[in-house]
Scaffold this active site. Sequence first.
Site, PDB file in Angstrom:
ATOM      1  CG  HIS A  77      33.099  32.265  36.111  1.00 16.65           C
ATOM      2  ND1 HIS A  77      32.390  31.371  36.895  1.00 16.65           N
ATOM      3  CD2 HIS A  77      34.141  32.658  36.860  1.00 16.65           C
ATOM      4  CE1 HIS A  77      32.980  31.251  38.074  1.00 16.65           C
ATOM      5  NE2 HIS A  77      34.062  32.013  38.075  1.00 16.65           N
ATOM      6  CG  HIS A  81      41.754  27.865  35.868  1.00 17.44           C
ATOM      7  ND1 HIS A  81      42.638  28.697  36.511  1.00 17.44           N
ATOM      8  CD2 HIS A  81      40.734  27.667  36.752  1.00 17.44           C
ATOM      9  CE1 HIS A  81      42.181  28.977  37.725  1.00 17.44           C
ATOM     10  NE2 HIS A  81      41.021  28.364  37.903  1.00 17.44           N
TER      11      HIS A  81
END
Length: 196
Positions: A135, A47
Amino acid sequence: MPAGESWRLFFALEFPADIRQRAFDLGRQISRVLPQVIKWVELENLHITLKFLGEVSAERVGEVTQVGRKVAEVGKPAELVLRGAGAFPSLRNPRVLWVGVSGDVDVLGQVADGLEELSAQAGLAAPEGRPFKPHLTIGRVRRGARIPDLSRTFAELAEAEVGRVTVEEFVLMRSHLSRHGPTYEVVERFVLGGGG
Ligand code: 2AM
């Protein structure tokens, strides 16, 4: 609910299985040169974190979902490109390995900043005090492990495309920690631009 219970919470973006699989495979390419020192994120756990809240009193979870709703209302969907591997704090001293994010990062940044601001205003979580750098974490170097300079390997993977995705919602996630690693549970979903 037991008195004093707290939930470990964060806001995040989820990704379809094919994108997660390709991000995971990128990690596998790196693991050929780095066998034992990295703890790879489980496929189903991949995620992007928008805002980490940490432990929040269970009685205040309703306030957290309010924050999510308010931010989602004014937020917009974002088209993201996931590409290339990198590391924090640096490739020479890698601790967190990630897939990079480009595309509508400004749109995503507005959502992350909104979550940060409203969470801080509500006294739910202190601001990070550093800019949001989206990120997708794929692995973490085990504590105490020494690993080689990754500059060369990562340079080869700098352009590796993981996928393109239009993000239309974010989630509030609860993290359950155990000896076997974390498991994540979606508490609530928030549709971006939900306010019309
Ligand atoms: P990371 O991917 O950059 O490591 C769940 O732990 C998520 O919250 C992770 O994706 C992690 O981000 C993020 N996170 C941010 N700050 C954190 C903290 N202080 N402790 C644990 N996780 C944190």
